[in-house]
Design an enzyme around this catalytic site. Structure first.
Site, PDB file in Angstrom:
ATOM      1  CG  HIS A  27       9.061  -8.393  -2.730  1.00 57.05           C
ATOM      2  ND1 HIS A  27       8.934  -9.406  -3.671  1.00 57.05           N
ATOM      3  CD2 HIS A  27       8.327  -8.812  -1.670  1.00 57.05           C
ATOM      4  CE1 HIS A  27       8.156 -10.371  -3.182  1.00 57.05           C
ATOM      5  NE2 HIS A  27       7.785 -10.032  -1.972  1.00 57.05           N
TER       6      HIS A  27
ATOM      7  CE1 TYR B  60       4.188  -2.810   4.268  1.00 53.88           C
ATOM      8  CE2 TYR B  60       1.976  -2.341   5.050  1.00 53.88           C
ATOM      9  CZ  TYR B  60       3.327  -2.028   5.000  1.00 53.88           C
ATOM     10  OH  TYR B  60       3.799  -0.936   5.660  1.00 53.88           O
TER      11      TYR B  60
ATOM     12  CG  ASN C 239       4.375 -15.124  -0.003  1.00 56.55           C
ATOM     13  OD1 ASN C 239       4.067 -16.291  -0.222  1.00 56.55           O
ATOM     14  ND2 ASN C 239       5.325 -14.793   0.849  1.00 56.55           N
TER      15      ASN C 239
END
Length: 194
Positions: free
Chosen positions: A19, A64, A113
Site C-alpha cells: 500500500h 493515512y 480508498n
C-alpha cells in the site's frame, strides 16, 4: 508548479508494504533529482525541486490512506495548481502485476480508498495518475491484509524496476508529454523467463 503526490500510510509499521508504493516512488524520484522531502506542510511531507525544467512539489500525505484527499486538497489550494493538469497521483494497484505501470488522465477510484478520498475532496475524478502494480491478491486473502503485507525478494526486484520506470514517466509527464508516457509505460511487462 506541478504537485506529484505518492500515496501511503505514515509510521514505520507500513514501510515497504504494498500500500506504500506511492511513497516508495516519491523516494525514488527524490533520490534521482536530489530533492529533500522532509518539510511538513498541509499534513504531508513535501519537497520542492525541478524536473524536466518544471518546478515540482513532491508530496507524501501523512493523513493515512483513507484521508489522502484532505492533504492533497489543501496542497492544491495552497499552491493554486490546476488539479486536472498540474497534479499527479501515484499509488498501488492490485489488478496489475508487480512493477507494471498504468498511466491515466482520469478515472474512477476502482475500489482504492486513497483515490476515493481524493475524488471526494477535489470533487472530480479528472486528474492524472500513475498506478503501480503490486501483484494480484491471491484467492482467499483479505484485501486489507494483502495490501499491508510485504513483497517477496523477487517481487521487490520487479518493484524497484517499476519505481525506476515511474520516475521516468514522471519526467515525461512533467515535461508535458503524458500521451508519450502512456504509450511508453502502459504496455504489459512480460515475465522474465525462468
Amino acid at each position: 508548479m506541478f504537485i506529484i503526490a505518492g500515496l501511503g500510510n505514515p509510521t514505520l509499521q507500513y514501510e515497504g508494504t504494498r500500500h506504500n508504493v506511492g511513497f516508495d516512488v516519491i523516494d525514488t524520484i527524490a533520490d534521482k533529482y536530489n530533492i529533500s522531502v522532509d518539510y511538513r506542510k498541509n499534513r504531508a511531507y513535501v519537497g520542492k525541486g525541478v524536473i524536466a525544467g518544471q518546478k515540482v512539489l513532491l508530496a507524501k500525505p501523512q493523513t493515512y490512506m483513507n484521508l489522502s484527499g484532505e492533504s492533497i486538497r489543501a496542497l492544491v489550494d495552497y499552491y493554486k495548481v490546476d488539479q486536472e493538469t498540474e497534479l499527479l497521483v501515484i499509488y498501488d494497484d492490485v489488478s496489475l502485476g508487480a512493477g507494471q505501470l498504468r498511466i491515466r488522465k482520469k478515472g474512477s477510484a476502482g475500489g482504492h480508498n486513497g483515490i476515493k478520498s481524493i475524488i471526494s475532496c477535489l470533487g472530480t475524478d479528472i486528474f492524472p495518475r500513475i498506478k503501480v502494480g503490486v501483484g494480484e491478491k491471491p484467492k482467499r486473502y483479505d484485501l486489507a491484509d494483502y495490501v499491508l503485507g510485504h513483497f517477496s525478494k523477487e517481487e521487490r526486484e520487479m518493484m524497484e524496476e517499476g519505481y525506476g520506470h515511474a520516475a521516468e514517466a514522471v519526467e515525461m509527464i512533467a515535461a508535458g508529454d503524458i500521451d508519450g508516457a502512456m504509450n511508453e509505460y502502459n504496455r504489459k511487462v512480460k515475465p522474465k523467463e525462468g
